[in-house]
Design an enzyme around this catalytic site. Structure first.
Site, PDB file in Angstrom:
ATOM      1  N   ASP A  28       0.933  -1.059   0.226  1.00  0.00           N
ATOM      2  CA  ASP A  28      -0.046  -0.251  -0.047  1.00  0.00           C
ATOM      3  C   ASP A  28       0.823   1.486  -0.058  1.00  0.00           C
ATOM      4  OD1 ASP A  28       1.018  -0.023   2.175  1.00  0.00           O
ATOM      5  OD2 ASP A  28      -1.116   0.389   3.458  1.00  0.00           O
ATOM      6  N   GLY A  29       1.915   1.019   0.095  1.00  0.00           N
ATOM      7  CA  GLY A  29       3.239   2.172  -0.185  1.00  0.00           C
ATOM      8  C   GLY A  29       3.328   3.475   1.059  1.00  0.00           C
TER       9      GLY A  29
ATOM     10  N   ARG B  45      13.327  10.823   5.643  1.00  0.00           N
ATOM     11  CA  ARG B  45      15.171  10.368   5.971  1.00  0.00           C
ATOM     12  C   ARG B  45      16.007  11.274   5.562  1.00  0.00           C
ATOM     13  NH1 ARG B  45      15.304   4.201   4.915  1.00  0.00           N
ATOM     14  NH2 ARG B  45      15.017   4.588   2.922  1.00  0.00           N
TER      15      ARG B  45
ATOM     16  N   ARG C  25      22.236   1.973  -3.238  1.00  0.00           N
ATOM     17  CA  ARG C  25      22.574   0.839  -2.498  1.00  0.00           C
ATOM     18  C   ARG C  25      23.505  -0.463  -3.167  1.00  0.00           C
ATOM     19  NH1 ARG C  25      16.871   0.493   0.171  1.00  0.00           N
ATOM     20  NH2 ARG C  25      16.320   2.691  -0.292  1.00  0.00           N
TER      21      ARG C  25
ATOM     22  N   ASP D 229      19.222  -5.383  -0.717  1.00  0.00           N
ATOM     23  CA  ASP D 229      19.368  -3.810  -0.622  1.00  0.00           C
ATOM     24  C   ASP D 229      19.357  -2.860   0.022  1.00  0.00           C
ATOM     25  OD1 ASP D 229      17.243  -5.845  -0.187  1.00  0.00           O
ATOM     26  OD2 ASP D 229      16.180  -4.321   0.199  1.00  0.00           O
ATOM     27  N   ASN D 230      19.583  -3.146   1.072  1.00  0.00           N
ATOM     28  CA  ASN D 230      19.790  -2.252   2.405  1.00  0.00           C
ATOM     29  C   ASN D 230      20.809  -2.565   3.320  1.00  0.00           C
ATOM     30  OD1 ASN D 230      16.898  -2.154   2.992  1.00  0.00           O
ATOM     31  ND2 ASN D 230      16.834  -4.186   4.371  1.00  0.00           N
TER      32      ASN D 230
ATOM     33  N   ASP E 160      17.643   1.019   6.594  1.00  0.00           N
ATOM     34  CA  ASP E 160      16.518   0.589   7.452  1.00  0.00           C
ATOM     35  C   ASP E 160      16.995  -0.168   8.195  1.00  0.00           C
ATOM     36  OD1 ASP E 160      14.630   1.017   4.901  1.00  0.00           O
ATOM     37  OD2 ASP E 160      15.785  -0.402   3.652  1.00  0.00           O
TER      38      ASP E 160
HETATM   39  P1  AMP Z   1      12.224  -3.735   3.529  1.00  0.00           P
HETATM   40  O1  AMP Z   1      12.307  -5.029   4.049  1.00  0.00           O
HETATM   41  O2  AMP Z   1      11.583  -2.657   3.737  1.00  0.00           O
HETATM   42  O3  AMP Z   1      13.913  -2.812   3.306  1.00  0.00           O
HETATM   43  O4  AMP Z   1      11.701  -3.320   2.175  1.00  0.00           O
HETATM   44  C1  AMP Z   1      11.761  -4.036   0.907  1.00  0.00           C
HETATM   45  C2  AMP Z   1      10.841  -3.817  -0.459  1.00  0.00           C
HETATM   46  O5  AMP Z   1       9.247  -3.844  -0.445  1.00  0.00           O
HETATM   47  C3  AMP Z   1      10.983  -2.473  -0.583  1.00  0.00           C
HETATM   48  O6  AMP Z   1      10.626  -2.885  -2.108  1.00  0.00           O
HETATM   49  C4  AMP Z   1      10.286  -1.235  -0.172  1.00  0.00           C
HETATM   50  O7  AMP Z   1      10.169  -0.660  -0.779  1.00  0.00           O
HETATM   51  C5  AMP Z   1       8.769  -2.616  -0.243  1.00  0.00           C
HETATM   52  N1  AMP Z   1       7.888  -2.388   0.928  1.00  0.00           N
HETATM   53  C6  AMP Z   1       7.728  -2.665   1.875  1.00  0.00           C
HETATM   54  N2  AMP Z   1       6.764  -2.422   2.551  1.00  0.00           N
HETATM   55  C7  AMP Z   1       5.923  -1.816   1.746  1.00  0.00           C
HETATM   56  C8  AMP Z   1       4.362  -1.006   1.380  1.00  0.00           C
HETATM   57  N3  AMP Z   1       3.610  -0.994   2.493  1.00  0.00           N
HETATM   58  N4  AMP Z   1       4.363  -0.657   0.545  1.00  0.00           N
HETATM   59  C9  AMP Z   1       4.953  -1.246  -0.874  1.00  0.00           C
HETATM   60  N5  AMP Z   1       6.010  -1.705  -1.371  1.00  0.00           N
HETATM   61  C10 AMP Z   1       6.532  -1.693   0.655  1.00  0.00           C
HETATM   62 MG    MG Z   2      14.990  -1.850   2.102  1.00  0.00          MG
END
Ligand code: AMP
Ligand code: MG
Length: 485
Positions: free
Chosen positions: A124-125, A175, A182, A251-252, A261
């Site tokens: 949901d972003g 942020r 990355r 990616d982190n 992250d």
């Molecule tokens: P993260 O685990 O925070 O490093 O996120 C891994 C991936 O999932 C990244 O591409 C984030 O942008 C995506 N992501 C995490 N939470 C959401 C969310 N609520 N809606 C859309 N994408 C998400």
């Molecule tokens: Mg991330």
């Protein structure tokens, strides 16, 4: 011009090839409210905190209004998540652009939780208040500890609920980062199989983060070498304070060498190298003790993406990259030993130091001692409060340590001074962070502000820090963290 809050954007990322980003505006929210603003960070960026602490500032932090000069985008990247390669991208973050400080330093300003993007897949972003405040608290604590990190400028609530297992308060974190490049950005570029674009990205990263090698003939190899060194330095710092990142996917991991992250990260209380907090890390891939090895693994993925630039002859490129990667364990080991010596007040080097250090860590493990508080007590020379310090093996170890201290020319006072700047008196302990978040979710921000105040000076040995030394009540349920999505 009176509306200008000192934002000074120059959006170099938007000048990269189109494949690296998508133009994306934040999705407006119904009623943004400022929860916390980092005034000292605002000042250091050349922004006026009073002006940010306003309706207009809040509209900007909520994504309802763009600051002057912003050209918002979502960035493309890929990544190995728990070892599996995936194409990702900013799924819930929008980069407003790069702000140039009056000193000419460039920082990404990103809204995390700003709505859906091209890369959101099923998400949901959005983000919830708890995890965004958690990132705020821990990233600011890391910065105060002297550990390179992205920073947190503000958190707003959106006035909207987000649906997870239950309804949660929606929030957005602003942020601030040296960049959001990355390891996964390079993996993405390599996956496109367009060498020109890969080279453009590498040149961009070099100019932005390693300008000193910009004109080197072997600059792509040198670029790898510099990133390897920065990451070795970073991960050593994590290990020395007992920080567990929790989700070291490629990616982190940044190219700048900043921690990024703060999803499931947490600090270790009881010393146990196998500690894992993340609820999804069922195999302990990202356990405390595995962090250096995983750092090296991630950097090997980075090296693979750079191979076509390092040398046209693949075999040669692999050989060069392997030689460079071997620097990682060497640098990590040397840093760790130096850091541990400092934690014990040792100025010079003796061959047996590693054994002395490991013997102490073994004792911590056997007696389930608290990592931070043990070093804190050694620093304060307060060895009377029971537990580990009353055991015979510790007393024997202590004799060896005292003898070792006697063999260096520096005085005990000098040793204690070194220990003081090497051993934090306070860390963001999980139970205190949770306590602050629970109060904040109920509208009481005072608990969080007191915690932030103590964490701002982690090497001060005052009563403010002392208050945060207490350990959690013993529990049979291990502390668990969540990715916060
Ligand atoms: P993260 O685990 O925070 O490093 O996120 C891994 C991936 O999932 C990244 O591409 C984030 O942008 C995506 N992501 C995490 N939470 C959401 C969310 N609520 N809606 C859309 N994408 C998400
Ligand atoms: Mg991330």
């Amino acid at each position: 011009m009176t509306e200008n809050k000192g934002w000074n954007f120059d959006n170099s990322y938007t000048r990269l090839p189109d494949s690296f980003y998508k133009k994306t505006t934040p999705t407006p929210v119904s009623s943004p409210k400022l929860v916390v603003l980092n005034e000292s960070l605002a000042k250091s960026l050349g922004l006026n905190p009073q002006r940010l602490n306003s309706e207009e500032g809040t509209e900007i932090f909520g994504g309802n209004k763009l600051p002057e000069g912003s050209e918002p985008i979502a960035q493309a990247y890929a990544g190995h998540q728990f070892g599996h390669f995936t194409m990702l991208g900013d799924g819930r973050a929008v980069l407003l652009g790069e702000h140039l400080t009056p000193e000419g330093n460039r920082f990404d300003i990103q809204l995390k939780g700003a709505g859906r993007t091209h890369y959101s897949r099923g998400g949901d972003g959005r983000a919830a208040l708890g995890p965004m405040l958690r990132e705020y608290i821990i990233s600011e604590a890391m910065d105060a500890l002297g550990i390179p990190t992205t920073r947190s400028l503000a958190v707003v609530t959106t006035g909207e609920s987000i649906i997870r297992e239950t309804d949660l308060t929606g929030a957005i974190l602003t942020r601030v980062a040296a960049s959001h490049l990355r390891v996964g950005t390079f993996q993405y570029a390599a996956a496109l199989q367009n060498i020109e674009e890969l080279q453009t990205l590498a040149e961009y990263a070099i100019v932005r983060h390693y300008p000193e090698i910009e004109n080197d003939e072997m600059r792509y190899g040198n670029f790898l070498y510099e990133v390897v060194n920065r990451q070795a330095d970073l991960i050593t710092k994590w290990m020395l304070v007992g920080f567990i990142h929790g989700v070291m996917n490629t990616d982190n991991m940044t190219i700048s060498g900043e921690t990024i992250d703060y999803g499931p990260c947490a600090f270790m209380d009881t010393y146990d190298t196998k500690t894992v907090f993340s609820s999804i890390d069922t195999h302990g891939r990202y356990a405390y003790e595995n962090q250096p090895r995983i750092g090296m693994w991630n950097l090997a993925r980075f090296a693979e993406s750079l191979l076509p630039l390092i040398n046209q002859d693949e075999e040669k490129a692999v050989e060069i990259a392997q030689n460079i990667l071997e620097e990682f364990p060497k640098r990590y080991e040397a840093n760790w030993l130096a850091g541990m010596r400092a934690k014990l007040g040792l100025f010079n080097e003796e061959d047996e130091d590693r054994e002395l250090i490991n013997n102490l860590l073994d004792l911590l493990y056997q007696h389930k001692a608290d990592y931070t508080n043990t070093f804190r007590s050694l620093t304060m020379n307060r060895l009377e409060n029971g537990g580990l310090f009353e055991t015979k093996p510790f007393q024997e170890w202590n004799k060896k340590w005292q003898a070792r201290l006697d063999r260096q020319e520096q005085s005990r006072e000098e040793s204690l001074e070194l220990m003081k700047i090497s051993n934090p008196a306070v860390i963001p302990r999980n139970h205190r962070v949770e306590e602050a978040l629970t109060a904040a979710k109920n509208g009481d921000l005072t608990v969080m502000h007191s915690l932030l105040n103590a964490l701002a000076d982690p090497y001060d040995y005052d009563s403010i820090q002392e208050e945060y030394c207490s350990l959690p009540e013993p529990s049979n349920i291990p502390y668990r963290t969540f990715c916060g999505t």
